[in-house]
Design a protein around this motif. Structure first.
Motif, mmCIF file in Angstrom:
data_model
loop_
_atom_site.group_PDB
_atom_site.id
_atom_site.type_symbol
_atom_site.label_atom_id
_atom_site.label_comp_id
_atom_site.label_asym_id
_atom_site.label_seq_id
_atom_site.Cartn_x
_atom_site.Cartn_y
_atom_site.Cartn_z
ATOM 1 N N SER A 112 29.986 19.379 42.510
ATOM 2 C CA SER A 112 30.679 19.929 42.141
ATOM 3 C C SER A 112 32.002 19.653 40.809
ATOM 4 O O SER A 112 31.804 20.381 39.888
ATOM 5 N N LEU A 113 33.260 18.681 40.724
ATOM 6 C CA LEU A 113 33.511 18.237 39.748
ATOM 7 C C LEU A 113 32.691 17.683 38.645
ATOM 8 O O LEU A 113 33.270 17.626 37.587
ATOM 9 N N PHE A 114 31.791 16.782 39.137
ATOM 10 C CA PHE A 114 30.693 16.080 38.285
ATOM 11 C C PHE A 114 29.903 17.288 37.250
ATOM 12 O O PHE A 114 30.018 17.397 36.398
ATOM 13 N N PHE A 115 29.110 18.329 37.667
ATOM 14 C CA PHE A 115 28.886 19.216 36.880
ATOM 15 C C PHE A 115 30.221 20.040 36.314
ATOM 16 O O PHE A 115 29.732 20.458 35.530
ATOM 17 N N SER A 116 31.478 20.693 36.854
ATOM 18 C CA SER A 116 32.246 20.964 36.057
ATOM 19 C C SER A 116 32.509 20.630 34.700
ATOM 20 O O SER A 116 32.667 20.601 33.326
ATOM 21 N N ASP A 121 26.931 24.957 34.966
ATOM 22 C CA ASP A 121 27.204 25.980 35.749
ATOM 23 C C ASP A 121 26.480 25.980 37.319
ATOM 24 O O ASP A 121 25.470 25.329 37.336
ATOM 25 N N PRO A 122 27.222 26.696 38.114
ATOM 26 C CA PRO A 122 26.495 26.307 39.950
ATOM 27 C C PRO A 122 25.236 27.432 39.686
ATOM 28 O O PRO A 122 25.493 28.473 38.747
ATOM 29 N N THR A 126 21.927 22.955 40.860
ATOM 30 C CA THR A 126 23.373 22.182 41.547
ATOM 31 C C THR A 126 22.941 22.365 42.660
ATOM 32 O O THR A 126 23.261 20.913 43.124
ATOM 33 N N MET A 127 22.871 23.713 43.336
ATOM 34 C CA MET A 127 22.180 23.302 45.061
ATOM 35 C C MET A 127 21.625 22.385 45.433
ATOM 36 O O MET A 127 21.160 22.005 46.297
ATOM 37 N N ALA A 128 20.320 22.192 44.499
ATOM 38 C CA ALA A 128 19.200 21.455 44.640
ATOM 39 C C ALA A 128 19.420 20.269 44.561
ATOM 40 O O ALA A 128 19.198 19.134 44.866
ATOM 41 N N VAL A 201 30.136 24.290 48.268
ATOM 42 C CA VAL A 201 30.953 23.411 47.562
ATOM 43 C C VAL A 201 30.676 24.133 45.725
ATOM 44 O O VAL A 201 30.456 24.375 45.368
ATOM 45 N N VAL A 202 29.556 24.411 45.737
ATOM 46 C CA VAL A 202 28.084 23.931 44.298
ATOM 47 C C VAL A 202 27.454 24.758 43.961
ATOM 48 O O VAL A 202 26.920 25.155 43.423
ATOM 49 N N GLN A 203 27.455 26.371 45.906
ATOM 50 C CA GLN A 203 26.697 27.423 44.949
ATOM 51 C C GLN A 203 27.270 28.064 44.175
ATOM 52 O O GLN A 203 26.894 28.901 43.602
#
Length: 255
Positions: A112-116, A121-122, A126-128, A201-203
């Motif tokens: 999640s931090l990496f995506f942020s 965006d979630p 990101t879930m996959a 966490v990433v949804q």
């Protein structure tokens, strides 16, 4: 004396199985129980579609399971081929299996931090991604195990007949390891559909059926239609496990 020992062994096995699977019974019982009268009813199953949030979460879960059921086996197959072809098999195995040793919350928060930080965006993507990281080691191990039983002499014969590496894989090896790839796909679908911690966490604003059930249980408790859906999920999971067993027997008919 031997008959008594055998009976005792079977009783112990039955006790262990009862201990392991008894927690699955309450959702099944509550799914067919009318909360008002206590009578048996199947209306709870028909009421699943009445909750749009629940239907949306179920749709997301099915979509994710389909994505993971394709991506994880393909990546696992590529990694298994790399183990056989490259000169650093231990390094490849270590890198692929690393997500197994990272706690789920840590993996989810790090992703999640990496995506942020990268401005992503979630979303379903990101879930996959986080679910693929979780399912890949299992798909890889299944495919690698199947490939270890493949006799390389068949590929050598194909090369001798003029086949390219791609042709030899497609026409000779793939048909023989196909049950393992199918098993990896089914196992990946099961893992995806039942994954909760990393996905939550990433949804973002999205939900899967598992994260929705968990959040609803924590906040207000479960409703009869959710018990019905849980029963369906348990039944489908057990059915997929039986398919995995059948594929295993197909791969090794002597057992």
């Amino acid at each position: 004396m031997k008959s008594w020992s055998r009976i005792l062994l079977w009783l112990c096995l039955a006790g262990v199985l009862a201990f392991l699977y008894a927690p699955l019974l309450p959702p099944l019982i509550l799914a067919v129980r009318d909360p008002t009268t206590g009578s048996i009813t199947f209306q709870n199953f028909g009421a699943i579609h009445s909750d749009p949030t629940l239907v949306g979460a179920l749709t997301n879960s099915i979509l994710l399971a389909a994505i993971i059921g394709v991506t994880a086996p393909l990546l696992g197959l590529a990694a298994a081929q790399a183990v056989r072809s490259f000169g650093v098999p231990r390094l490849i195995v270590t890198v692929i299996l690393l997500p197994l040793f990272i706690p789920g919350v840590s993996m989810g928060v790090s992703t999640s931090l990496f995506f942020s930080l990268t401005g992503i965006d979630p979303s379903i993507l990101t879930m996959a991604t986080v679910q693929t990281l979780w399912a890949l080691p299992f798909a890889f191990l299944i495919i690698l195990t199947v490939m270890s039983g493949f006799d390389m002499v068949y590929l050598e014969a194909a090369y001798t007949c003029g086949a390219t590496r791609a042709q030899a894989f497609w026409d000779v090896e793939l048909p023989q390891i196909a049950p393992g790839i199918s098993g990896a796909a089914i196992f990946s679908v099961i893992l995806s559909f039942n994954e909760t911690v990393r996905t939550a966490v990433v949804q973002g604003g999205n939900n899967t059926i598992q994260t929705f059930i968990w959040s609803r249980y924590q906040q207000v408790g479960l409703t009869p239609n959710m018990y019905a859906l849980m029963s369906i999920i348990i039944a489908v999971t057990l059915l997929l496990i039986l398919v995995l067993v059948a594929l295993g027997r197909q791969q090794d008919p002597e057992t």
